[in-house]
Design a protein around this motif. Structure first.
Motif, short mmCIF file in Angstrom:
data_model
loop_
_atom_site.label_atom_id
_atom_site.label_comp_id
_atom_site.label_asym_id
_atom_site.label_seq_id
_atom_site.Cartn_x
_atom_site.Cartn_y
_atom_site.Cartn_z
N LEU A 75 19.52 84.73 27.93
CA LEU A 75 18.43 85.42 28.62
C LEU A 75 18.02 84.58 29.82
O LEU A 75 17.78 83.37 29.68
CB LEU A 75 17.24 85.63 27.68
N ALA A 76 17.94 85.22 30.98
CA ALA A 76 17.44 84.59 32.20
C ALA A 76 18.12 83.24 32.47
O ALA A 76 17.47 82.27 32.84
CB ALA A 76 15.93 84.43 32.12
N GLY A 77 19.43 83.19 32.26
CA GLY A 77 20.17 81.97 32.53
C GLY A 77 20.18 80.95 31.42
O GLY A 77 20.87 79.94 31.52
N ALA A 78 19.40 81.18 30.37
CA ALA A 78 19.36 80.26 29.22
C ALA A 78 20.25 80.81 28.11
O ALA A 78 20.15 82.00 27.76
CB ALA A 78 17.93 80.10 28.72
N ARG A 79 21.09 79.96 27.56
CA ARG A 79 22.01 80.39 26.51
C ARG A 79 21.75 79.60 25.23
O ARG A 79 21.55 78.39 25.27
CB ARG A 79 23.46 80.21 26.94
N ALA A 80 21.74 80.32 24.11
CA ALA A 80 21.52 79.70 22.81
C ALA A 80 22.68 78.78 22.44
O ALA A 80 23.78 78.91 22.99
CB ALA A 80 21.35 80.78 21.75
N PRO A 81 22.46 77.85 21.51
CA PRO A 81 23.58 77.05 21.00
C PRO A 81 24.69 77.95 20.47
O PRO A 81 24.44 79.06 20.01
CB PRO A 81 22.94 76.22 19.89
N ALA A 82 25.92 77.46 20.52
CA ALA A 82 27.07 78.26 20.12
C ALA A 82 26.98 78.63 18.63
O ALA A 82 26.65 77.79 17.80
CB ALA A 82 28.36 77.50 20.38
N PRO A 83 27.28 79.88 18.28
CA PRO A 83 27.34 80.27 16.87
C PRO A 83 28.61 79.71 16.23
O PRO A 83 29.49 79.18 16.93
CB PRO A 83 27.37 81.79 16.95
N PRO A 84 28.75 79.82 14.91
CA PRO A 84 29.97 79.36 14.26
C PRO A 84 31.20 80.07 14.84
O PRO A 84 31.10 81.20 15.33
CB PRO A 84 29.75 79.73 12.79
N PRO A 85 32.37 79.43 14.77
CA PRO A 85 33.55 79.94 15.48
C PRO A 85 34.06 81.29 15.00
O PRO A 85 34.65 82.03 15.79
CB PRO A 85 34.60 78.84 15.27
N ARG A 86 33.84 81.64 13.72
CA ARG A 86 34.35 82.92 13.22
C ARG A 86 33.26 83.98 13.11
O ARG A 86 33.47 85.04 12.52
CB ARG A 86 35.02 82.70 11.85
N SER A 87 32.10 83.71 13.69
CA SER A 87 31.01 84.67 13.67
C SER A 87 31.30 85.84 14.60
O SER A 87 31.95 85.68 15.65
CB SER A 87 29.71 83.99 14.10
N TRP A 88 30.81 87.04 14.25
CA TRP A 88 30.84 88.17 15.17
C TRP A 88 30.11 87.80 16.46
O TRP A 88 30.47 88.24 17.55
CB TRP A 88 30.21 89.38 14.49
N ALA A 89 29.09 86.96 16.36
CA ALA A 89 28.33 86.55 17.53
C ALA A 89 29.15 85.72 18.49
O ALA A 89 28.78 85.58 19.67
CB ALA A 89 27.09 85.77 17.09
#
Length: 258
Positions: free
Chosen positions: A112-126
């Motif tokens: 959001l607005a140039g800010a990105r959350a920490p990476a989700p787990p590698p096999r997550s749908w996210a």
């Protein structure tokens, strides 16, 4: 000590957002953690994991409040039997975006607005860009307003008003507590009334596969649910390496993940 002693999961993920209080985690992988006060645990159950979530009573002379969301996030069939994965997202690493006076968004997943959350787990749908997945909490002071940008076409966007008497979404009043599914292909205006409010936003493109769920297992077919129960009875998903069903870490132990 209250909480949820050892129990199994397979075929999905738990995203545990702790707003207040502390959780002690232990699992069949041998991982352990104490987290809370804005921290998030993201656990890919995958092929099977057993874990406990206990709520330690660290204060003996006053209440020990706990407030959390636990979001169950489905896995696509290709990843339902992935190796289990344990991740901690510490509160200090989770972006908080200001969208105007008295309006702030905590970005647990997505951007959001140039800010990105920490990476989700590698096999997550996210972890797949096409999933367009977001988990945000939106805080509005009394009378404050903000505008959320549109998501991709075909994305499902739901907002849950969980604190405060009401909010206006896209010009329509919503009294709480209540959920609203909103159009995701246009920007959305939010305005608080005479009292502060908070909303949880859950967003993502549907996986588009059948869902079979029973108890702690989320699979694609009834046969896979039966197999999950059989596998758990036979293997205990690797066993339980802890001396009790609901381990609690030491009273003086700070937040950690191991």
């Amino acid at each position: 000590v209250p909480g949820f002693p050892q129990h199994p999961h397979r075929g999905f993920e738990t995203v545990t957002i702790v707003r207040r209080g502390i959780i002690d985690h232990s699992d069949s992988l041998g991982a352990a953690a104490r987290f809370g006060g804005g921290d998030v645990q993201w656990l890919t159950a995958g092929s099977g994991i057993v874990h406990s979530e206990m709520f330690p009573l660290l204060s003996q002379d006053k209440p020990n409040p706990l407030e959390l969301f636990q979001i169950w996030l489905n896995l696509p069939a290709a990843d339902k039997m992935a190796p289990p994965h344990f991740s901690m997202l510490w509160g200090r690493d989770i972006p908080r975006v200001t969208l105007g006076p008295g309006a702030a968004v905590t970005v647990v997943a997505g951007a959001l607005a140039g800010a990105r959350a920490p990476a989700p787990p590698p096999r997550s749908w996210a972890s797949r860009p096409e999933a367009d997945l977001a988990i945000w909490t939106v805080e509005l002071a009394a009378g404050a307003s903000c505008t959320l940008p549109p998501a991709r076409e075909g994305t499902v966007r739901t907002l849950y008003l969980f604190r405060g008497p009401g909010v206006t979404l896209g010009g329509r009043a919503l009294a709480g507590p209540k959920a609203a599914v909103v159009r995701s292909d246009v920007e959305l205006s939010l305005r608080a009334g005479d009292a502060a409010c908070e909303l949880l936003l859950l967003q993502g493109r549907p996986i588009g596969e059948p869902v079979a769920q029973q108890g702690p297992f989320v699979m694609n077919t009834r046969e896979e649910i039966v197999r999950a129960y059989e596998d758990y009875r036979r293997t205990r998903f690797g066993g339980w390496p802890w001396p009790s069903d609901g381990p609690v870490h030491g009273r003086d132990q700070g937040r950690f993940a191991r």
